[in-house]
Design a protein around this motif. Structure first.
Motif, PDB file in Angstrom:
ATOM      1  N   ALA A 129      -5.613   7.295 -10.110  1.00 53.51           N
ATOM      2  CA  ALA A 129      -6.035   7.876  -8.834  1.00 53.51           C
ATOM      3  C   ALA A 129      -7.542   8.074  -8.764  1.00 53.51           C
ATOM      4  O   ALA A 129      -8.044   8.723  -7.839  1.00 53.51           O
ATOM      5  N   ARG A 130      -8.267   7.503  -9.724  1.00 57.98           N
ATOM      6  CA  ARG A 130      -9.719   7.631  -9.788  1.00 57.98           C
ATOM      7  C   ARG A 130     -10.358   6.242  -9.880  1.00 57.98           C
ATOM      8  O   ARG A 130      -9.698   5.286 -10.282  1.00 57.98           O
ATOM      9  N   GLN A 165       0.846  -1.189   0.000  1.00 56.53           N
ATOM     10  CA  GLN A 165       0.000   0.000   0.000  1.00 56.53           C
ATOM     11  C   GLN A 165       0.886   1.245   0.000  1.00 56.53           C
ATOM     12  O   GLN A 165       2.015   1.226   0.512  1.00 56.53           O
ATOM     13  N   ARG A 166       0.381   2.320  -0.584  1.00 53.85           N
ATOM     14  CA  ARG A 166       1.100   3.589  -0.531  1.00 53.85           C
ATOM     15  C   ARG A 166       0.081   4.721  -0.435  1.00 53.85           C
ATOM     16  O   ARG A 166      -1.006   4.650  -1.033  1.00 53.85           O
ATOM     17  N   ARG A 167       0.449   5.741   0.292  1.00 51.71           N
ATOM     18  CA  ARG A 167      -0.444   6.893   0.413  1.00 51.71           C
ATOM     19  C   ARG A 167      -0.220   7.814  -0.784  1.00 51.71           C
ATOM     20  O   ARG A 167       0.904   8.265  -1.035  1.00 51.71           O
ATOM     21  N   VAL A 168      -1.289   8.059  -1.513  1.00 52.76           N
ATOM     22  CA  VAL A 168      -1.231   8.931  -2.682  1.00 52.76           C
ATOM     23  C   VAL A 168      -2.382   9.922  -2.612  1.00 52.76           C
ATOM     24  O   VAL A 168      -3.373   9.714  -1.895  1.00 52.76           O
ATOM     25  N   PHE A 169      -2.260  10.975  -3.377  1.00 55.64           N
ATOM     26  CA  PHE A 169      -3.313  11.999  -3.403  1.00 55.64           C
ATOM     27  C   PHE A 169      -4.449  11.521  -4.296  1.00 55.64           C
ATOM     28  O   PHE A 169      -4.242  11.127  -5.447  1.00 55.64           O
ATOM     29  N   PRO A 199      -1.620 -11.883 -17.383  1.00 58.74           N
ATOM     30  CA  PRO A 199      -2.518 -11.409 -18.443  1.00 58.74           C
ATOM     31  C   PRO A 199      -3.947 -11.868 -18.169  1.00 58.74           C
ATOM     32  O   PRO A 199      -4.188 -12.989 -17.713  1.00 58.74           O
ATOM     33  N   GLY A 200      -4.884 -10.986 -18.430  1.00 56.80           N
ATOM     34  CA  GLY A 200      -6.289 -11.285 -18.185  1.00 56.80           C
ATOM     35  C   GLY A 200      -6.779 -10.829 -16.831  1.00 56.80           C
ATOM     36  O   GLY A 200      -7.989 -10.852 -16.558  1.00 56.80           O
ATOM     37  N   ALA A 201      -5.853 -10.407 -15.970  1.00 57.95           N
ATOM     38  CA  ALA A 201      -6.249  -9.970 -14.633  1.00 57.95           C
ATOM     39  C   ALA A 201      -7.070  -8.691 -14.706  1.00 57.95           C
ATOM     40  O   ALA A 201      -6.791  -7.795 -15.505  1.00 57.95           O
ATOM     41  N   LYS A 202      -8.093  -8.617 -13.845  1.00 59.23           N
ATOM     42  CA  LYS A 202      -8.938  -7.433 -13.775  1.00 59.23           C
ATOM     43  C   LYS A 202      -8.861  -6.857 -12.368  1.00 59.23           C
ATOM     44  O   LYS A 202      -9.090  -7.564 -11.384  1.00 59.23           O
ATOM     45  N   LEU A 203      -8.527  -5.582 -12.301  1.00 62.88           N
ATOM     46  CA  LEU A 203      -8.327  -4.903 -11.029  1.00 62.88           C
ATOM     47  C   LEU A 203      -9.258  -3.704 -10.936  1.00 62.88           C
ATOM     48  O   LEU A 203      -9.921  -3.330 -11.908  1.00 62.88           O
ATOM     49  N   ARG A 204      -9.246  -3.100  -9.774  1.00 59.80           N
ATOM     50  CA  ARG A 204     -10.100  -1.936  -9.557  1.00 59.80           C
ATOM     51  C   ARG A 204      -9.276  -0.774  -9.029  1.00 59.80           C
ATOM     52  O   ARG A 204      -8.502  -0.912  -8.069  1.00 59.80           O
ATOM     53  N   GLY A 205      -9.414   0.392  -9.702  1.00 58.16           N
ATOM     54  CA  GLY A 205      -8.734   1.573  -9.243  1.00 58.16           C
ATOM     55  C   GLY A 205      -9.539   2.302  -8.198  1.00 58.16           C
ATOM     56  O   GLY A 205     -10.737   2.064  -8.064  1.00 58.16           O
ATOM     57  N   PRO A 206      -8.920   3.170  -7.395  1.00 56.86           N
ATOM     58  CA  PRO A 206      -7.552   3.701  -7.517  1.00 56.86           C
ATOM     59  C   PRO A 206      -6.471   2.650  -7.221  1.00 56.86           C
ATOM     60  O   PRO A 206      -6.639   1.832  -6.332  1.00 56.86           O
ATOM     61  N   LEU A 207      -5.362   2.776  -7.990  1.00 55.52           N
ATOM     62  CA  LEU A 207      -4.215   1.908  -7.778  1.00 55.52           C
ATOM     63  C   LEU A 207      -2.992   2.508  -8.473  1.00 55.52           C
ATOM     64  O   LEU A 207      -3.107   3.447  -9.259  1.00 55.52           O
ATOM     65  N   ILE A 208      -1.859   1.930  -8.157  1.00 56.65           N
ATOM     66  CA  ILE A 208      -0.596   2.303  -8.786  1.00 56.65           C
ATOM     67  C   ILE A 208       0.017   1.044  -9.388  1.00 56.65           C
ATOM     68  O   ILE A 208      -0.024  -0.020  -8.784  1.00 56.65           O
ATOM     69  N   ASP A 267      -4.732   5.542   1.134  1.00 54.45           N
ATOM     70  CA  ASP A 267      -3.949   4.347   0.838  1.00 54.45           C
ATOM     71  C   ASP A 267      -4.515   3.635  -0.388  1.00 54.45           C
ATOM     72  O   ASP A 267      -5.727   3.389  -0.463  1.00 54.45           O
ATOM     73  N   VAL A 268      -3.633   3.294  -1.326  1.00 52.03           N
ATOM     74  CA  VAL A 268      -4.041   2.548  -2.519  1.00 52.03           C
ATOM     75  C   VAL A 268      -3.053   1.408  -2.726  1.00 52.03           C
ATOM     76  O   VAL A 268      -1.892   1.489  -2.305  1.00 52.03           O
ATOM     77  N   PRO A 269      -3.495   0.319  -3.363  1.00 52.72           N
ATOM     78  CA  PRO A 269      -2.578  -0.794  -3.624  1.00 52.72           C
ATOM     79  C   PRO A 269      -1.553  -0.435  -4.697  1.00 52.72           C
ATOM     80  O   PRO A 269      -1.851   0.297  -5.640  1.00 52.72           O
TER      81      PRO A 269
END
Length: 702
Positions: free
Chosen positions: A684-685, A640-644, A664-673, A653-655
């Motif tokens: 960041a959205r 995790q990291r703290r981002v604006f 390949p094929g992985a589906k993630l959810r933002g916010p993330l880095i 905190d975002v992953p």
């Protein structure tokens, strides 16, 4: 031990020099990145090359094969920087008697009407180094006054004594009849063989006395520098054990031979950005996307290009070294085929400051690589975009350039805090203001660029490349109302991937103004045949496959009496009288589509013929070599990291994911880095993030 071929691509940017080695059979990549060495750009090129060769040797040992370099493709800012910094050769110009002031007079237009202190770019050559020639042709190319050879010989002697390194020759109507220009070139070769020679009839054989002369002088201005640089680069590569052919990326999105590039280096002005566009198109085409807005943001500048139907649009007139960076008409006009790019904003090294009205501004001044942003720890103290991104948590101070460079977050915070004090706001608010201002400036410019093409950016897909592109792309897309963003593999070295995907390409032009009912078809045929032979010679020097060469012919047309022309594509590279009715019909249809109506009783007029050839363009499927993947796994667990977060207007905190650890094929959810060695993808959205089968990352904003 079996031999396996690989190719190298190296791009010199304003802040970083990027390099890629591609194993041809598999499309596997090894990547390197170094700070650009401005005093001698070849040093960084050599450093990057040695980094790549070291990794290739490691792969050799692991796989039990022998790698052999088949070619090197190179792009450089050398020409652009020389013109901007006025660091070129001592140049003289031969001009027709009575036209000595053409570079000073220009078009006698003002790029901003009400600025009482308006500034125009100074010519690259002083008036005392312009020599008038007592020779004259009329507007049909007919000789009125023969060339005075004796006078020219005296003038060449005078130039030689003055220490002239390059000579430009641009005579009135030289695009129609190059006889006098060639004769002067022969005299120069005889009396001053060490001088580089630029003939306008070879560099820019087009109508427009001011623009043609400007292009010819600019080419002469950088010729000695480019020739010396390419010679030394070949030597350095050879000393590193690379004796493969050296190709040079040009502004038109293709590459040419190093010999051709040394003769016409002005064609290299936009080589790096053209590579970024080619990389974006290569990725978009591979996943079935045809209409995109490419976004390439590096350490110094950011540029965009609208591409429709999988192809970038070319322009044949653009400007270099603008006095007012975003003001059309404030630069030196250049007549070369170029990818139609627009500079839309600042780069990671652009300096933030408080303007005279007390407001926050970013750029145009850049910290570049020397001394660089404050966080680089190389002596820079002024706050930059990179410093702001670091303070916002978008960058990892311990994993910049894959851990090869550590960023000083404290130095960035001190630089931002000093600016915040001048602005009277909090440091975090200042950092977000810098990021937001840059993104808004880029979005506004991109919006106008798309509108000029008659397009709605919301219907396009944004494709991000460059070291800073993935950091800012999502925010730029959000401001444009765009829903999908694509991140190419190894986006931080995107220009290099574009070099590897680029075809060989040569463009030539010939202006011949004639009403369609008075076209001399035989004259056109002879001119096109000569252009084709010239192109064939350069394509052969590039070692392009003649059997796969694709030719295209276009003609710029207007109604007689108008000043602006539109491009009409012809179905083949030949032209006969029988084709005139079809040409007229195509022109009038295109004119009506462009301007909304045809001109009653208007007579179509041909202005310039444009012939081009390129080798077959094939989409390249790239992936990172196993060695690179293992390097990226060292000490890089998900965390995790703290981002604006802009919607919350606060840190959260975002992953943080290692991009190349995600299947390949992985589906993630933002916010993330998502981190990688050459760049960082910042989402960041709220968004759906997917890693596609080829490693491309797709982001769909809510």
């Amino acid at each position: 031990m079996s031999k396996v071929g690989f190719r190298l691509a190296v791009d010199i940017g304003g802040t970083f020099t990027d390099g890629v080695a591609e194993i041809v059979a598999s499309g596997e990549l090894v990547v390197a990145k170094r700070l650009t060495t401005h005093a001698d750009p070849g040093i960084a090129v050599l450093q990057v090359t040695e980094d790549l060769l070291r990794d290739m040797r490691e792969l050799e040992r692991a796989r039990g094969v022998e790698f052999e370099c088949g070619e090197v493709v190179h792009g450089t800012t050398l020409v652009t920087n020389a013109i901007i910094e006025r660091d070129g050769a001592k140049v003289a110009l031969f001009a027709t008697a009575g036209t000595r002031d053409v570079l000073k007079m220009g078009r006698e237009t003002r790029y901003t009407l009400y600025d009482l202190n308006i500034e125009f770019p100074k010519p690259l050559i002083p008036t005392e180094m312009i020599f008038e020639v007592e020779a004259r042709m009329d507007a049909t190319g007919r000789v009125l006054t023969p060339l005075d050879h004796a006078a020219v010989r005296e003038q060449v002697h005078e130039m030689k004594e003055a220490g002239v390194e390059a000579i430009a020759v641009s005579l009135l109507h030289g695009y129609l009849n190059a006889e006098h220009e060639r004769e002067i070139g022969q005299i120069i070769a005889e009396l001053h063989p060490d001088a580089k020679v630029s003939l306008s009839s070879r560099v820019a054989s087009e109508i427009g006395e001011f623009e043609r002369t400007s292009t010819c002088v600019a080419n002469a201005y950088v010729q000695p520098l480019a020739a010396d640089y390419l010679r030394r680069l070949k030597k350095r590569l050879a000393e590193s054990g690379i004796r493969a052919p050296l190709r040079i990326m040009t502004s038109n999105g293709g590459f040419t031979s190093s010999d051709a590039a040394a003769e016409a280096p002005i064609e290299l002005l936009e080589s790096g950005p053209a590579g970024g566009v080619r990389s974006a198109i290569n990725t978009a085409n591979a996943i079935g996307i045809d209409d995109v807005l490419t976004f390439d943001m590096g350490g110094t500048t950011a540029k965009a290009c609208v591409c429709q139907n999988g192809l970038p649009e070319l322009t044949y007139r653009f400007e270099a070294a603008r006095v007012a960076r975003f003001r059309k008409g404030s630069g030196l006009p250049i007549l070369v085929a170029s990818t139609d790019l627009i500079e839309i904003g600042a780069g990671g090294g652009s300096i933030a400051h408080r303007n005279n009205m007390g407001l926050l501004n970013v750029g145009p001044q850049s910290a570049s690589s020397e001394p660089g942003p404050a966080c680089y720890g190389l002596g820079g103290e002024q706050p930059t975009v990179t410093d702001a991104d670091l303070m916002l948590g978008f960058l990892d101070p311990d994993w910049f350039l894959g851990g090869e460079m550590t960023l000083d977050k404290g130095a960035a915070e001190r630089a931002i805090a000093a600016l915040a004090g001048h602005l009277g706001i909090e440091p975090l608010e200042t950092a977000w203001g810098i990021h937001s201002v840059v993104s808004e400036n880029m979005a506004s410019a991109a919006r106008v660029h798309a509108a000029e093409k008659g397009l709605d950016p919301r219907k396009l897909t944004l494709v991000a490349t460059g070291g800073a592109g993935p950091v800012h792309a999502v925010e730029v897309a959000a401001k444009l109302g765009m829903k999908r963003i694509i991140f190419t593999i190894a986006a931080g070295v995107g220009s290099c991937l574009g070099f590897l995907a680029a075809p060989a390409r040569i463009d030539r032009a010939w202006s011949y103004i004639a009403r369609v009912d008075k076209i001399d078809v035989e004259k056109v045929g002879r001119a096109l045949a000569a252009l084709k032979e010239d192109i064939r010679e350069d394509m052969a020097r590039s070692r392009a496959d003649a059997d796969s060469t694709v030719w295209s012919l276009g003609v710029e047309m207007r109604y007689a009496g108008q000043g602006h022309a539109i491009m009409i594509a012809l179905p083949d590279t030949g032209f006969a009288r029988a084709g005139i009715p079809d040409l007229v019909q195509a022109f009038e249809r295109s004119y009506e589509e462009t301007y909304g109506a045809r001109i009653p009783d208007g007579v179509p007029q041909v202005v310039t013929w444009r012939l081009s050839a390129q080798s077959e363009a094939k989409s390249r499927a790239f992936k990172l070599a196993d060695l690179e993947r293992e390097k990226r796994r060292v000490d890089q667990p998900d965390r995790q990291r703290r981002v604006f977060l802009p919607l919350e207007n606060e840190l959260g905190d975002v992953p943080v994911h290692q991009r190349y650890q995600i299947r390949p094929g992985a589906k993630l959810r933002g916010p993330l880095i998502m981190t990688e060695a050459e760049s960082t993808i910042v989402v960041a959205r709220p968004a759906d993030v997917e890693v596609l089968d080829d490693g491309t990352v797709s982001v769909a904003l809510d």
